[in-house]
Motif scaffolding. Structure first.
Motif, short mmCIF file in Angstrom:
data_model
loop_
_atom_site.label_atom_id
_atom_site.label_comp_id
_atom_site.label_asym_id
_atom_site.label_seq_id
_atom_site.Cartn_x
_atom_site.Cartn_y
_atom_site.Cartn_z
N LYS A 152 -6.23 0.70 6.38
CA LYS A 152 -5.94 -0.75 6.34
C LYS A 152 -5.84 -1.28 7.77
CE LYS A 152 -2.46 -0.01 3.34
NZ LYS A 152 -1.37 -0.24 2.39
N THR A 154 -4.64 -3.76 10.82
CA THR A 154 -3.39 -4.45 11.12
C THR A 154 -3.70 -5.88 11.56
OG1 THR A 154 -3.50 -3.82 13.44
CG2 THR A 154 -2.34 -2.31 11.95
N SER A 173 -9.40 -5.63 -1.49
CA SER A 173 -8.17 -4.92 -1.88
C SER A 173 -7.92 -5.15 -3.36
CB SER A 173 -6.98 -5.44 -1.06
OG SER A 173 -5.79 -4.79 -1.45
N SER A 180 -7.45 2.00 -1.00
CA SER A 180 -6.23 1.46 -0.38
C SER A 180 -5.93 0.06 -0.91
CB SER A 180 -6.40 1.39 1.14
OG SER A 180 -6.46 2.70 1.65
N TYR A 182 -3.63 -3.37 0.00
CA TYR A 182 -2.77 -4.08 0.95
C TYR A 182 -1.53 -4.59 0.22
CZ TYR A 182 -6.35 -4.16 4.65
OH TYR A 182 -7.25 -3.81 5.63
N SER A 183 -0.37 -4.43 0.86
CA SER A 183 0.87 -4.92 0.26
C SER A 183 1.00 -6.43 0.54
CB SER A 183 2.07 -4.20 0.88
OG SER A 183 2.21 -4.61 2.23
N GLU A 186 1.64 -6.94 4.23
CA GLU A 186 0.45 -6.71 5.06
C GLU A 186 -0.52 -7.88 4.95
OE1 GLU A 186 0.53 -1.82 4.72
OE2 GLU A 186 -0.54 -3.01 3.21
N LEU A 187 -0.69 -8.40 3.75
CA LEU A 187 -1.58 -9.57 3.58
C LEU A 187 -1.00 -10.79 4.27
CD1 LEU A 187 -2.74 -9.29 -0.15
CD2 LEU A 187 -4.05 -8.74 1.90
#
Ligand code: PMP
Ligand code: GLU
Length: 398
Positions: A152, A154, A173, A180, A182-183, A186-187
């Motif tokens: 993922k 950053t 995602s 993977s 993305y939480s 993170e998004l």
């Protein structure tokens, strides 16, 4: 006569996923018992109530041209789905239904990107993104994220990749090929970066939305600061085991939906009438089938990850969505079996096909050399056998 192929098409690479699947089908036709873990598609049959809707559509004479953006009833069903499942408000005018998510995605890229525009693609990335950008004359800017960062990117990496020429970011995602997810946080961090750059648009490829093992699906479109600059790509292929029906859609700001519809009107017209009626039944009907398939994929995920982790030399992370696992395989580079030398992941994928009769896809195809992709959307028996064969074949490399 000169075989004159346009530079546009000459520059296009064939789809490696479909090519590998084709190769495996050819070997099978020769009587070789190949286990195909290359192409990514659910192995389940389309649920019965969806098939019934298609039968009804035929009987009810849904045989005429369809509206270019899709039947209003289907677009309404998609809007209801987006509200019900994603808490996102769209009107039917903002939805354009195409021949699969691939078509909806390509239309959207075509509608957004001019020659010379930069398109940010976090990698590993699905095989078609870079090629679609190539078709437009745009420039792909890949941003690598390896297994050590769970594949993922950053917010800092995204910020660094953006230039005055950046027009678009394509984010997937749950991800194909890595699995993977993305939480929310993170998004949110990515959305904060995008919000600072007014000219940057986002395509959120959410085709694996329902194959998610960590809970609620998180969409990039949920962040109000960038909401008017996000197009969602989704469809029925993966969630409802309907890959062959070819129904996908883009949900976008109105100006973009109109442009996509104009393009589609000249290029392919509205998608198949029968398949649209089937898709409508998928969205409006009972949703238990989606959960049943998700649970089967989860069980298979645990099975294949457990077995691959027993194989010396493979580095395997735990994918949190989709139905792919993406092990790192560089420990085998430089090794040989007889006359076969493994120099890279493409060599390894070919070796596994020839020696183990297991079809995989090289990481190279996903702009991620050093890995291979395995799809675990197949039976437990196939997975167990495939892992045994891979283990035996890799053990012969020295
Ligand atoms: N996006 C991704 C990430 C995919 O894996 C696929 C599957 N091929 C698609 C889009 C296209 O889906 P469809 O089969 O609906 O065209
Ligand atoms: N998405 C699937 C895959 O990656 C289907 C093949 C394709 O459309 O590329 O295997």
């Amino acid at each position: 006569m000169t075989q004159h192929i346009s530079s546009r098409v000459r520059a296009l690479a064939p789809s490696a996923t479909l090519a590998m699947s084709q190769m495996s089908a050819e070997l099978k036709a020769q009587g070789i018992d190949v286990i195909n873990l290359s192409v990514g598609e659910p192995d389940f049959f389309t649920p019965e109530h969806i098939k019934q809707a298609a039968h009804r559509a035929i009987d009810d004479n849904f045989s005429f041209y369809t509206p270019v953006p899709g039947y209003l009833s289907l677009r309404k069903a998609i809007c209801e789905k987006l509200l019900r499942e994603n808490d996102l408000e769209f009107t039917p005018e903002q939805i354009v239904v195409g021949n699969g998510a691939k078509h909806a995605l390509c239309n959207t890229v075509m509608a957004l990107v001019n020659p010379g525009d930069e398109v940010i693609i976090p990698t590993p990335a699905w095989v078609s993104y870079v090629q679609m950008v190539n078709l437009t004359g745009g420039v792909s800017v890949t941003v690598p994220a390896g297994i050590e960062q769970d594949f993922k990117i950053t917010a800092a990496q995204l910020e660094q990749a953006i230039t005055p020429k950046t027009r678009l970011i394509i984010l997937c995602s749950p991800s194909n090929p890595t699995g993977s997810v993305y939480s929310h946080d993170e998004l949110k961090a990515l959305a904060n970066v995008i919000a600072q750059h007014d000219n940057v648009f986002v395509i959120a490829d959410e085709i694996y939305e329902h194959i998610n093992y960590v809970g609620r699906h998180e969409s990039l479109a949920q962040f109000s600061e960038i909401r008017d600059r996000v197009a969602i790509i989704n469809g029925v292929s993966k969630a409802y085991a309907m890959t062959g029906w070819r129904i996908g859609y883009v949900a976008a700001p109105l100006w973009l939906a109109k442009a996509v519809s104009k393009l589609q009107g000249q290029y392919t017209s509205g998608a198949s009438s029968i398949a649209q009626k089937a898709a409508e039944a998928a969205y409006n009907g009972p949703q238990e089938c989606v959960e049943t398939m998700r649970q089967a994929f989860l069980r298979r995920r645990d099975l294949i990850v457990g077995m691959l982790r027993e194989i010396p030399g493979l580095k395997v992370n735990v994918p949190h969505g989709a139905f792919y696992v993406f092990p790192e395989v560089s420990a085998f580079f430089g090794l040989r079996h007889g006359d076969t030398i493994i120099n890279n992941d493409t060599d390894l994928a070919m070796y596994l096909l020839r020696q183990a009769h297991v079809a995989t896809v090289s990481g190279e195809a996903f702009c991620a050399p050093g890995y291979i992709r395995l799809s675990y959307a197949t039976s437990d028996d196939n997975l167990i056998q495939a892992a045994e064969r891979i283990k035996a074949a890799l053990a012969q490399l020295a």
